[in-house]
Design a protein around this motif. Structure first.
Motif, PDB file in Angstrom:
ATOM      1  N   LEU A   1       0.847  -0.941  -0.414  1.00  0.00           N
ATOM      2  CA  LEU A   1      -0.055   0.438  -0.527  1.00  0.00           C
ATOM      3  C   LEU A   1       0.955   0.755   0.047  1.00  0.00           C
ATOM      4  O   LEU A   1       0.440   2.265  -0.889  1.00  0.00           O
ATOM      5  CB  LEU A   1      -1.111  -0.036   1.525  1.00  0.00           C
ATOM      6  N   GLU A   2       2.263   1.474   1.179  1.00  0.00           N
ATOM      7  CA  GLU A   2       2.994   2.428   0.933  1.00  0.00           C
ATOM      8  C   GLU A   2       3.703   2.075  -0.661  1.00  0.00           C
ATOM      9  O   GLU A   2       3.047   3.552  -1.577  1.00  0.00           O
ATOM     10  CB  GLU A   2       4.088   2.302   1.770  1.00  0.00           C
ATOM     11  N   ASP A   3       4.280   1.355  -1.320  1.00  0.00           N
ATOM     12  CA  ASP A   3       4.282   1.926  -2.740  1.00  0.00           C
ATOM     13  C   ASP A   3       3.317   2.097  -3.785  1.00  0.00           C
ATOM     14  O   ASP A   3       3.870   2.981  -4.717  1.00  0.00           O
ATOM     15  CB  ASP A   3       5.315   0.601  -3.047  1.00  0.00           C
ATOM     16  N   ALA A   4       2.023   1.608  -3.873  1.00  0.00           N
ATOM     17  CA  ALA A   4       0.581   2.055  -4.601  1.00  0.00           C
ATOM     18  C   ALA A   4       0.803   3.943  -4.290  1.00  0.00           C
ATOM     19  O   ALA A   4       0.631   4.140  -5.207  1.00  0.00           O
ATOM     20  CB  ALA A   4      -0.240   1.248  -3.732  1.00  0.00           C
ATOM     21  N   ILE A   5       0.674   4.078  -2.568  1.00  0.00           N
ATOM     22  CA  ILE A   5       0.754   5.501  -2.602  1.00  0.00           C
ATOM     23  C   ILE A   5       1.320   6.505  -3.080  1.00  0.00           C
ATOM     24  O   ILE A   5       1.833   7.611  -3.941  1.00  0.00           O
ATOM     25  CB  ILE A   5       0.285   5.954  -0.721  1.00  0.00           C
ATOM     26  N   VAL A   6       3.133   5.915  -2.887  1.00  0.00           N
ATOM     27  CA  VAL A   6       3.967   7.113  -3.639  1.00  0.00           C
ATOM     28  C   VAL A   6       4.818   7.042  -4.908  1.00  0.00           C
ATOM     29  O   VAL A   6       4.657   7.645  -5.335  1.00  0.00           O
ATOM     30  CB  VAL A   6       5.169   6.230  -2.631  1.00  0.00           C
ATOM     31  N   GLU A   7       3.887   5.628  -5.429  1.00  0.00           N
ATOM     32  CA  GLU A   7       3.839   5.510  -6.940  1.00  0.00           C
ATOM     33  C   GLU A   7       2.426   6.506  -7.332  1.00  0.00           C
ATOM     34  O   GLU A   7       2.180   6.342  -9.211  1.00  0.00           O
ATOM     35  CB  GLU A   7       4.156   3.786  -7.625  1.00  0.00           C
ATOM     36  N   GLY A   8       1.571   6.886  -7.258  1.00  0.00           N
ATOM     37  CA  GLY A   8       0.246   7.408  -7.462  1.00  0.00           C
ATOM     38  C   GLY A   8      -0.694   6.917  -7.428  1.00  0.00           C
ATOM     39  O   GLY A   8      -0.976   7.301  -8.368  1.00  0.00           O
TER      40      GLY A   8
END
Length: 232
Positions: free
Chosen positions: A24-31
């Protein structure tokens, strides 16, 4: 995205909630999720093919880190920072990065310095190609190597945490006209200082590289407004 959480954790060595938090963190920072988007636990459970229990645990961790905010009776939303909050975080980020640069100038190994130069070369190629997304990822590696080069695990951990929180906004900055070129030139001055072991210059250049001021501040506010965010 639609990844299976179980397939991403071979042998069950990584707890589901931790793995899901990372995804989820990756999904947020990747937009994939923009600031202000609502995160629906049921939809996330279907998407990642898991129960709602690890979803709730992961969202609790993300709320503690400041990446999401919980609104009573409304749900959980990707953190949307006001301009004041954003400036405060960039001020702290600038100081942390400056500290990392000062220590890295004295402690960075030849191996890490070589990797940093490779990351800078990759940034240059993305700049020449006008590849904002590619530059964004290579820029992340550039900064990660400086944190690593500080050889201060606590400082590096804090820098990575705040860096992750600000990633969506750092990505926005790169879309401003000529920002890729100016960012790469700032990198060049940082690399030169690190190669020379010049701690004062490395600290000063990294601090200036991150700090929001002048035209960069105005460009970021304009980008936030285009996304429908309300500056405070």
């Amino acid at each position: 995205m639609g990844k299976s959480l179980l397939n991403e954790s071979p042998g069950g060595r990584i707890p589901q909630a931790q793995r899901l938090r990372d995804l989820l963190e990756d999904a947020i920072v990747e937009g994939h999720y923009a600031p202000g988007d609502r995160l629906d636990p049921e939809a996330l459970a279907r998407q990642y093919q898991c129960s709602r229990t690890p979803i709730r645990e992961a969202l609790t961790h993300l709320a503690a880190s400041g990446m999401v905010k919980v609104a009573p009776k409304r749900g959980t939303f990707v953190a949307r920072l006001s301009v004041t909050e954003l400036v405060e975080r960039f001020e702290v980020m600038a100081e942390l990065e400056g500290m990392c640069g000062r220590l890295a100038a004295r402690r960075m190994s030849d191996e890490t310095l070589s990797a940093l130069q490779q990351a800078q070369a990759a940034c240059r190629q993305c700049m020449l190609n006008g590849d904002v997304n590619g530059y964004y990822y290579e820029n992340g590696e550039f900064h990660r190597l400086i944190y690593e080069g500080s050889h201060n695990d606590f400082l590096a951990q804090e820098a990575r945490r705040l860096h992750a929180m600000l990633k969506p906004y750092r990505r926005l900055q790169l879309h401003a006209r000529h920002r890729l070129e100016s960012s790469w030139c700032e990198h060049e001055r940082i690399v030169t200082a690190l190669i020379a072991g010049d701690a004062d210059t490395a600290q000063r250049e990294l601090r200036a590289h991150v700090l929001l001021q002048g035209e960069r501040f105005n460009d970021l506010v304009a980008s936030m407004q285009r996304l429908g965010q309300t500056p405070a």
